[in-house]
Design a protein around this motif. Structure first.
Motif, PDB file in Angstrom:
ATOM      1  N   UNK A 134      28.601  57.064  43.560  1.00 41.94           N
ATOM      2  CA  UNK A 134      28.852  55.905  44.404  1.00 41.94           C
ATOM      3  C   UNK A 134      30.260  55.945  44.994  1.00 41.94           C
ATOM      4  N   UNK A 135      30.775  57.136  45.239  1.00 43.34           N
ATOM      5  CA  UNK A 135      32.104  57.316  45.801  1.00 43.34           C
ATOM      6  C   UNK A 135      32.146  56.797  47.232  1.00 43.34           C
ATOM      7  N   UNK A 136      33.185  56.032  47.575  1.00 42.32           N
ATOM      8  CA  UNK A 136      33.304  55.435  48.902  1.00 42.32           C
ATOM      9  C   UNK A 136      34.696  55.684  49.475  1.00 42.32           C
ATOM     10  N   UNK A 137      34.766  56.212  50.685  1.00 38.66           N
ATOM     11  CA  UNK A 137      36.047  56.438  51.344  1.00 38.66           C
ATOM     12  C   UNK A 137      36.783  55.114  51.534  1.00 38.66           C
ATOM     13  N   UNK A 138      36.069  54.064  51.806  1.00 40.37           N
ATOM     14  CA  UNK A 138      36.695  52.762  52.031  1.00 40.37           C
ATOM     15  C   UNK A 138      37.214  52.118  50.743  1.00 40.37           C
ATOM     16  N   UNK A 139      36.549  52.362  49.618  1.00 36.16           N
ATOM     17  CA  UNK A 139      36.889  51.669  48.378  1.00 36.16           C
ATOM     18  C   UNK A 139      37.670  52.504  47.371  1.00 36.16           C
ATOM     19  N   UNK A 140      37.635  53.825  47.470  1.00 42.17           N
ATOM     20  CA  UNK A 140      38.197  54.684  46.424  1.00 42.17           C
ATOM     21  C   UNK A 140      39.282  55.639  46.919  1.00 42.17           C
ATOM     22  N   UNK A 141      40.044  55.233  47.919  1.00 45.69           N
ATOM     23  CA  UNK A 141      41.108  56.069  48.481  1.00 45.69           C
ATOM     24  C   UNK A 141      42.336  56.016  47.574  1.00 45.69           C
ATOM     25  N   UNK A 171      38.365  68.053  57.361  1.00 44.45           N
ATOM     26  CA  UNK A 171      37.814  69.224  56.689  1.00 44.45           C
ATOM     27  C   UNK A 171      37.810  68.918  55.198  1.00 44.45           C
ATOM     28  N   UNK A 172      36.700  69.148  54.529  1.00 46.25           N
ATOM     29  CA  UNK A 172      36.648  68.962  53.076  1.00 46.25           C
ATOM     30  C   UNK A 172      37.303  70.182  52.439  1.00 46.25           C
ATOM     31  N   UNK A 173      38.427  69.953  51.797  1.00 47.59           N
ATOM     32  CA  UNK A 173      39.184  71.021  51.153  1.00 47.59           C
ATOM     33  C   UNK A 173      38.592  71.334  49.783  1.00 47.59           C
ATOM     34  N   UNK A 174      38.207  70.290  49.053  1.00 43.23           N
ATOM     35  CA  UNK A 174      37.586  70.439  47.735  1.00 43.23           C
ATOM     36  C   UNK A 174      36.826  69.160  47.415  1.00 43.23           C
ATOM     37  N   UNK A 175      35.739  69.302  46.668  1.00 43.48           N
ATOM     38  CA  UNK A 175      34.987  68.129  46.224  1.00 43.48           C
ATOM     39  C   UNK A 175      34.157  68.499  45.009  1.00 43.48           C
ATOM     40  N   UNK A 176      33.859  67.499  44.228  1.00 44.80           N
ATOM     41  CA  UNK A 176      32.974  67.715  43.082  1.00 44.80           C
ATOM     42  C   UNK A 176      32.408  66.389  42.623  1.00 44.80           C
ATOM     43  N   UNK A 177      31.190  66.461  42.158  1.00 46.29           N
ATOM     44  CA  UNK A 177      30.516  65.305  41.590  1.00 46.29           C
ATOM     45  C   UNK A 177      30.429  65.533  40.087  1.00 46.29           C
ATOM     46  N   UNK A 178      30.932  64.612  39.322  1.00 48.15           N
ATOM     47  CA  UNK A 178      30.932  64.630  37.856  1.00 48.15           C
ATOM     48  C   UNK A 178      31.673  65.825  37.246  1.00 48.15           C
ATOM     49  N   UNK A 179      32.921  66.017  37.628  1.00 47.15           N
ATOM     50  CA  UNK A 179      33.784  66.971  36.939  1.00 47.15           C
ATOM     51  C   UNK A 179      34.048  66.388  35.558  1.00 47.15           C
ATOM     52  N   UNK A 214      35.167  62.027  26.296  1.00 43.88           N
ATOM     53  CA  UNK A 214      34.877  62.799  27.496  1.00 43.88           C
ATOM     54  C   UNK A 214      34.603  61.857  28.662  1.00 43.88           C
ATOM     55  N   UNK A 215      35.289  62.115  29.788  1.00 47.98           N
ATOM     56  CA  UNK A 215      35.114  61.328  30.998  1.00 47.98           C
ATOM     57  C   UNK A 215      34.792  62.259  32.161  1.00 47.98           C
ATOM     58  N   UNK A 216      34.254  61.690  33.227  1.00 44.48           N
ATOM     59  CA  UNK A 216      33.984  62.467  34.436  1.00 44.48           C
ATOM     60  C   UNK A 216      34.722  61.840  35.606  1.00 44.48           C
ATOM     61  N   UNK A 217      34.894  62.633  36.645  1.00 43.51           N
ATOM     62  CA  UNK A 217      35.516  62.157  37.870  1.00 43.51           C
ATOM     63  C   UNK A 217      34.759  62.744  39.062  1.00 43.51           C
ATOM     64  N   UNK A 218      34.538  61.911  40.066  1.00 40.46           N
ATOM     65  CA  UNK A 218      33.990  62.352  41.352  1.00 40.46           C
ATOM     66  C   UNK A 218      35.165  62.337  42.325  1.00 40.46           C
ATOM     67  N   UNK A 230      36.996  58.703  41.935  1.00 42.68           N
ATOM     68  CA  UNK A 230      36.553  57.641  41.038  1.00 42.68           C
ATOM     69  C   UNK A 230      36.212  58.235  39.682  1.00 42.68           C
ATOM     70  N   UNK A 231      36.689  57.600  38.628  1.00 45.87           N
ATOM     71  CA  UNK A 231      36.429  58.054  37.261  1.00 45.87           C
ATOM     72  C   UNK A 231      35.228  57.308  36.686  1.00 45.87           C
ATOM     73  N   UNK A 232      34.729  57.807  35.552  1.00 42.27           N
ATOM     74  CA  UNK A 232      33.539  57.213  34.957  1.00 42.27           C
ATOM     75  C   UNK A 232      33.825  55.976  34.124  1.00 42.27           C
ATOM     76  N   UNK A 233      35.084  55.718  33.790  1.00 37.83           N
ATOM     77  CA  UNK A 233      35.401  54.540  32.978  1.00 37.83           C
ATOM     78  C   UNK A 233      36.743  53.961  33.386  1.00 37.83           C
ATOM     79  N   UNK A 234      36.866  52.667  33.294  1.00 40.91           N
ATOM     80  CA  UNK A 234      38.132  51.992  33.588  1.00 40.91           C
ATOM     81  C   UNK A 234      38.770  51.569  32.273  1.00 40.91           C
TER      82      UNK A 234
END
Length: 116
Positions: free
Chosen positions: A74-81, A3-11, A103-107, A40-44
Motif C-alpha cells: 500500500x505504498x503511496x507517493x503522496x503519503x509515504x515520501x 527513473x526508478x533507481x531501486x525498489x523492493x516490496x517486503x525487504x 523481524x520487520x519489512x520495508x517497501x 513504508x515499514x511493516x510496524x510503527x
C-alpha cells in the motif's frame, strides 16, 4: 520523467541487521536532478526500520527512522515520501537497518528525475 533507481516490496530484515546496498547497476550514478525516497515499514514503533541514503558521498537521510507504517503493498507517493531533494549528482547509496526486537519489512521506491 522519473527513473526508478531501486525498489523492493517486503525487504525483510531481522533484529539488528543492516541491509546490503540496495542501489546497483546502471542507475547507481546520477547527474544533477531530483531524488525521491518513498518508503513504508511493516510496524510503527519507537524503534524499527531506519534508512540511510547518500548521493555523491553526502548523506541526505542519515539512519533516519521511517515514520510511515502499514501493510505491504500500500505504498503511496503522496503519503509515504521520506525525502524529496535536488542533488548535484554522484553515486547513490541506500541501506536500511532494523533496530527493533523482531523481524520487520520495508517497501520502498527510490526515484530520480534528471534536471537541467
Amino acid at each position: 520523467m522519473a527513473i526508478v533507481v531501486a525498489s523492493q516490496n517486503t525487504l525483510s530484515l531481522a533484529t539488528g541487521v543492516k541491509s546490503a546496498e540496495q542501489v546497483t547497476g546502471d542507475n547507481q550514478y546520477v547527474g544533477r536532478g531530483r531524488i525521491q525516497l518513498v518508503c513504508k515499514a511493516s510496524a510503527a514503533a519507537a524503534t524499527g526500520i531506519r534508512a540511510t541514503l547518500t548521493v555523491g558521498g553526502i548523506p541526505l537521510v542519515n539512519d533516519q527512522y521511517i515514520p510511515f507504517a502499514g501493510t505491504t503493498g500500500t505504498l503511496s507517493v503522496n503519503d509515504n515520501m521520506l525525502l524529496d531533494q535536488m542533488v548535484g549528482g554522484g553515486r547513490v547509496g541506500l541501506t536500511f537497518r532494523n533496530d527493533s526486537a523482531g523481524t520487520l519489512t520495508v517497501d520502498y521506491v527510490l526515484m530520480f528525475t534528471p534536471g537541467k
